[in-house]
Design an enzyme around this catalytic site. Structure first.
Site, PDB file in Angstrom:
ATOM      1  N   ASP A  17      -2.139  -3.177   8.844  1.00  0.00           N
ATOM      2  CA  ASP A  17      -2.377  -4.536   8.380  1.00  0.00           C
ATOM      3  C   ASP A  17      -2.577  -4.769   6.933  1.00  0.00           C
ATOM      4  O   ASP A  17      -3.697  -4.866   6.320  1.00  0.00           O
ATOM      5  CB  ASP A  17      -3.501  -5.367   9.007  1.00  0.00           C
ATOM      6  CG  ASP A  17      -3.452  -6.794   9.166  1.00  0.00           C
ATOM      7  OD1 ASP A  17      -2.485  -7.463   8.731  1.00  0.00           O
ATOM      8  OD2 ASP A  17      -4.410  -7.294   9.480  1.00  0.00           O
ATOM      9  N   GLU A  93       6.152 -13.363   7.141  1.00  0.00           N
ATOM     10  CA  GLU A  93       5.742 -14.793   7.377  1.00  0.00           C
ATOM     11  C   GLU A  93       6.659 -15.666   6.849  1.00  0.00           C
ATOM     12  O   GLU A  93       6.850 -15.906   5.725  1.00  0.00           O
ATOM     13  CB  GLU A  93       4.356 -14.664   6.953  1.00  0.00           C
ATOM     14  CG  GLU A  93       3.529 -16.121   7.688  1.00  0.00           C
ATOM     15  CD  GLU A  93       2.127 -15.606   8.374  1.00  0.00           C
ATOM     16  OE1 GLU A  93       1.668 -16.620   8.619  1.00  0.00           O
ATOM     17  OE2 GLU A  93       1.829 -14.622   8.131  1.00  0.00           O
ATOM     18  N   LYS A 129       7.277 -13.701  11.118  1.00  0.00           N
ATOM     19  CA  LYS A 129       5.911 -14.278  11.531  1.00  0.00           C
ATOM     20  C   LYS A 129       5.714 -15.785  11.522  1.00  0.00           C
ATOM     21  O   LYS A 129       6.154 -16.313  10.309  1.00  0.00           O
ATOM     22  CB  LYS A 129       5.057 -13.413  10.572  1.00  0.00           C
ATOM     23  CG  LYS A 129       3.661 -13.128  11.329  1.00  0.00           C
ATOM     24  CD  LYS A 129       2.844 -12.146  10.353  1.00  0.00           C
ATOM     25  CE  LYS A 129       1.410 -11.903  10.929  1.00  0.00           C
ATOM     26  NZ  LYS A 129       0.646 -10.904   9.952  1.00  0.00           N
ATOM     27  N   THR A 153       1.821 -15.651  15.214  1.00  0.00           N
ATOM     28  CA  THR A 153       0.581 -15.372  14.678  1.00  0.00           C
ATOM     29  C   THR A 153      -0.621 -16.315  14.785  1.00  0.00           C
ATOM     30  O   THR A 153      -0.300 -17.477  15.370  1.00  0.00           O
ATOM     31  CB  THR A 153       0.524 -14.590  13.245  1.00  0.00           C
ATOM     32  OG1 THR A 153      -0.632 -14.255  12.730  1.00  0.00           O
ATOM     33  CG2 THR A 153       0.810 -16.043  12.505  1.00  0.00           C
TER      34      THR A 153
END
Length: 322
Positions: A17, A93, A129, A153
Site C-alpha cells: 500500500d 485511482e 480504482k 475502494t
C-alpha cells in the site's frame, strides 16, 4: 524459521500500500496499490522528479487541459515504474472528484487505460480504482464488461460489497483501520482485541459471504492500523499493507495462524439484487460507512488539489517560462 511476512505470503497475496518503489522492492509484494494521497507523497520525493518532469513535458504537447493531462500521466508513469517490480496488478485511482459521476468515471478510466496501453502496458496488469459510491459501482460494471478490471475502494459495509459482487467487479478493498478509528471515537473505547475489532469483523463477514455464495470478486483487506488486524485476516484473498507494517511483520518470527479460508462459510442468506434506492438506504442506515465514505472522498480530493498545486508551481510554471 519464516518470519510473519513470509508466513502470510503462503496463505494470502500480499500487496504493498504505497507508491514508494524502494519500499516495494524491499518487501516483494504480489501487487501494489496507490491512491491520491500516496501519489502526492511520492511526488514530493526527489527520485521521482525526472518522472514528473517527463509527464509535464508530455502534457504540454497534448490537446485539452495541461494540468489534467499531467496528473493522468504522473499516475500512469508511477504505475509503470511499480509494474517493473511487482508481478501482478497495480491499482491506479480515478479522480475522487468524479465519485458521483458515472459517465465521467467511465471516461477517465478509459483514458487511463489508453495511456497505459500507449506505453506498452497491457490492461490486464491494471486495476482502475474507484470509490464505492452507487455511481462508482455502476461505472465499474460497464468497465468490467469492456475488459477493464476495477478495484472498488473506500468500502465500509456489506451493502457496498454485495453491490460490487453483483456487478461482477474484479476486486474490492474493504477498509479495516478507518472503521476501527470511527468506533474508537464513537464508542470511546481505546482498544479492541483483534477478533473484536469492528474493521476485522466487517471484512471477515464480507469474505465469508462471498465464499459461501460463490462470488468471484476478490476481497482485499485495506487500511490497517496494527499487526493484530492483519493477523486476524490471515488467509483473506489479498491484504494491502503499508511499508511500516510490512516491516513489522518481517521482523516478527512468531507463528502466524491462518484464520480465513475459502471453506469458511456463513449462515447469512444470499441478498436479492440491490436496486439504487435499496443501496442508498443500507448505506444511510450505517452512520459509520456514510461518514467514512464521504470523509475518504474529501481527503483524497484534498490531496489531489495539493498534488495539482505541486505540479503547477514546481513543474508546469517552469516549463511555461522556459
Amino acid at each position: 524459521m519464516m518470519n510473519k511476512l513470509e508466513q502470510l505470503k503462503t496463505m494470502t497475496s500480499v500487496v504493498a500500500d504505497t507508491g514508494d518503489i524502494e519500499a516495494i522492492k524491499r518487501y516483494l509484494p504480489e501487487d501494489a496499490t496507490t491512491n491520491p494521497s500516496l501519489v502526492y507523497k511520492a511526488a514530493k520525493l526527489e527520485q521521482y522528479r525526472p518522472l514528473i518532469q517527463e509527464a509535464a513535458q508530455w502534457a504540454q504537447k497534448q490537446s485539452g487541459d495541461t494540468l489534467e493531462n499531467t496528473l493522468d500521466m504522473v499516475s500512469v508513469k508511477l504505475g509503470i515504474e511499480i509494474l517493473k517490480t511487482v508481478p501482478g496488478y497495480v491499482s491506479t485511482e480515478v479522480d475522487a472528484r468524479l465519485s458521483f459521476d458515472t459517465i465521467a468515471t467511465i471516461n477517465k478510466a478509459r483514458r487511463l487505460i489508453a495511456l497505459y496501453e500507449d506505453e506498452g502496458v497491457d490492461r490486464s496488469r491494471i486495476l482502475i480504482k474507484i470509490a464505492s459510491t452507487w455511481e462508482g459501482i455502476q461505472a465499474a460494471k460497464v468497465l468490467e464488461e469492456e475488459g477493464i478490471t476495477c478495484n472498488l475502494t473506500l468500502l465500509f459495509n456489506i451493502a457496498q460489497a454485495i453491490a460490487c459482487a453483483q456487478a461482477n467487479i474484479t476486486l474490492i478493498s474493504p477498509f479495516v483501520g478507518r472503521i476501527l478509528d470511527w468506533y474508537k471515537k464513537s464508542e470511546g473505547i481505546e482498544h479492541y482485541p483483534g477478533p473484536k475489532d469492528p474493521g476485522v469483523i466487517s471484512v471477515s463477514r464480507i469474505y465469508q459471504y462471498f465464499k459461501t455464495h460463490g462470488y468471484n470478486t476478490i476481497v482485499m483487506g485495506a487500511s490497517f492500523r496494527n499487526i493484530e488486524e492483519i493477523e486476524c485476516l490471515a488467509g483473506c484473498d489479498k491484504l494491502t499493507i503499508s511499508p511500516d507494517l510490512l516491516n513489522s511483520l518481517s521482523e516478527d518470527s512468531g507463528k502466524l495462524t491462518q484464520v480465513l479460508s475459502s471453506s469458511t462459510k456463513t449462515d447469512e442468506a444470499k441478498w436479492d439484487i440491490l436496486t439504487e434506492s435499496q443501496f442508498r438506504w443500507h448505506l444511510n442506515e450505517d452512520a459509520m460507512a456514510t461518514e467514512k465514505l464521504a470523509e475518504g472522498i474529501r481527503n483524497f480530493t484534498k490531496d489531489l488539489v495539493s498534488l495539482e498545486h505541486l505540479l503547477t508551481t514546481e513543474y508546469l510554471s517552469a516549463l511555461e517560462t522556459a
